[in-house]
Write an enzyme that holds these catalytic residues in place. Structure first.
Site, PDB file in Angstrom:
ATOM      1  N   GLU A 152     -13.112  49.198  -7.149  1.00 34.39           N
ATOM      2  CA  GLU A 152     -12.776  49.192  -5.716  1.00 34.39           C
ATOM      3  C   GLU A 152     -11.264  49.383  -5.533  1.00 34.39           C
ATOM      4  O   GLU A 152     -10.818  50.252  -4.785  1.00 34.39           O
ATOM      5  CB  GLU A 152     -13.221  47.865  -5.103  1.00 34.39           C
ATOM      6  N   HIS A 153     -10.476  48.553  -6.196  1.00 30.59           N
ATOM      7  CA  HIS A 153      -9.011  48.642  -6.140  1.00 30.59           C
ATOM      8  C   HIS A 153      -8.488  48.962  -7.540  1.00 30.59           C
ATOM      9  O   HIS A 153      -8.808  48.243  -8.487  1.00 30.59           O
ATOM     10  CB  HIS A 153      -8.387  47.317  -5.698  1.00 30.59           C
TER      11      HIS A 153
END
Length: 436
Positions: free
Chosen positions: A334-335
């Site tokens: 996600e990040h």
């Protein structure tokens, strides 16, 4: 945190990602049901069925059952929303306004690029905003005004006619003032005090109070996610979001304090959050782990952080950046944080990530709140095929076909040939009529 060495062990460990219940096999699903005390999929299907049959009555009953909130009406009045904007601390109001300005500017820039591309396709394609969108914002014990901004503003910039927001009330039956203030700043049209699978079902099928929407966006727990999965097809959804995750790529030049602070911030989300670091430096791995272990005990949410670090935290030490990047693309996080020397040079080698943060000052927290892109990002490896929430989630394309007299003979002849090859004589006749 667990520290492992070598590419192969790291690859094996990272492939064991928790899918949060919506991609599990039967054995895993049974284990999850035992842990939760209920089969989540069966529970969600029952809730959806109740909402379809009983509408507002069922929504209110489930709000009392799950949120312990005895309320008589679901909609929050415009006056209450406006009032909340004046009730929160001035510093928070200004911070939310700044965040809104950043998010609006980013998505306005994206809109201009999309509309410019549409001009090039003039006469071939139309862009139309969705008419009504439902936004789910987690609530109850906690509140997330940032999620209001990150979902509502892209929809607003895309030109959505009506934006509906649902969020669980607290036990007092009220939605926290910061959440309502964010709705006011973002220009949300209607707010309803309900959450969980019941809110998703109400948005999908409509009730007397809650209008049926065209698309549902926003993160939630496993019950919200499974409800979104169940109603997909009746309405569109933005995706199936699982637990939050970060993968930090760090070399020997990385600031250990920065690495540790991002790991702790990620672990703070919830016990299912995954804070991961992949580094080429064994010395950095030890320093970061020591800092994390020391600071975790003094954090306000230390119990959550410790469980997240114990169950899902990982520091992997690999031989070189080639191996590190290969792991990052495999994990499709996600990040993705690039805390490496000359980090910009590696951007072209990253194929799968929800959002990339490069440069020492680009903490993931900046993306959570104020950088500009939406923090609604693909999780659980879905960054391999999906994108962050943006204005394209709130528009649709309509293709346009026009055939000139000059083109009809050449195109029609080919159409007749293909239609007859497929055994569709009426198709062929329709083309022949246009050729007369």
């Amino acid at each position: 945190m667990e520290i492992i060495r070598g590419f192969a062990p790291a690859e094996k460990r990272l492939s064991r990602r928790d899918k949060a219940g919506f991609f599990l096999d039967e054995t895993q699903r049974a284990e999850l049901a035992k842990r939760l005390g209920v089969d989540p999929e069966k529970a969600v299907n029952g809730i959806i069925d109740d909402i379809r049959k009983q509408g507002d009555k069922a929504v209110l009953e489930y709000t009392l059952k799950f949120d312990r909130a005895a309320i008589s009406k679901l909609e929050v009045s415009p006056a209450e929303i406006k009032q909340a904007a004046g009730e929160i601390p001035a510093e928070l109001f200004e911070a939310l306004k700044l965040a809104a300005t950043q998010v609006r500017a980013y998505h306005h820039f994206q809109k201009e690029a999309v509309w410019k591309a549409a001009e090039i396709m003039q006469g071939k394609q139309l862009i139309r905003p969705l008419e009504r969108v439902g936004l789910y914002v987690p609530g109850g014990k906690a509140f997330y005004p940032s999620t209001v901004l990150m979902t509502a503003i892209p929809a607003k910039e895309a030109g959505v006619d009506e934006i509906i927001l649902v969020t669980p009330p607290g036990a007092d039956g009220k939605i926290p003032a910061p959440t309502l203030a964010a709705a006011y700043i973002a220009g949300v049209d209607k707010v309803f005090a309900c959450g969980g699978a019941q809110a998703v079902a109400a948005l999908a099928f409509g009730t007397k109070s809650i209008p049926k929407v065209d698309k549902i966006c926003g993160p939630g727990n496993i019950f919200v996610t499974l409800a979104k999965k169940a109603v997909f097809g009746v309405v569109d959804i933005d995706g199936l979001q699982g637990p939050s995750e970060v993968l930090i790529l760090a070399d020997q030049y990385a600031n250990a304090e920065y690495c540790a602070s991002d790991i702790l911030a990620q672990a703070e989300h919830d016990v299912l959050a995954s804070p991961i670091m992949v580094t080429t430096s064994a010395e950095l791995a030890k320093r970061v782990n020591d800092i994390v272990e020391t600071k975790a005990g003094s954090c306000a949410r230390k119990d959550i952080i410790r469980q997240s670090l114990r169950d899902n935290g990982l520091i992997a030490v690999v031989d070189n950046m080639d191996e590190a990047i290969k792991l990052a693309n495999m994990y499709a996080t996600e990040h993705l944080c690039l805390l490496v020397k000359d980090s910009e040079q590696y951007l072209s080698r990253i194929n799968h990530a929800g959002c990339i943060f490069y440069g020492e000052k680009a903490s993931v927290v900046m993306g959570d709140y104020v950088a500009g892109p939406s923090h609604a990002l693909p999780t659980s490896g879905t960054a391999r095929f999906s994108s962050p929430l943006n204005i394209l989630d709130f528009v649709k394309y309509i293709d346009i076909v026009n055939v000139s007299k000059e083109e009809v003979t050449k195109l029609g002849k080919a159409a007749v040939t293909i239609a007859r090859a497929e055994g569709l004589e009426c198709h062929a006749e329709a083309a022949l009529k246009r050729m007369e």
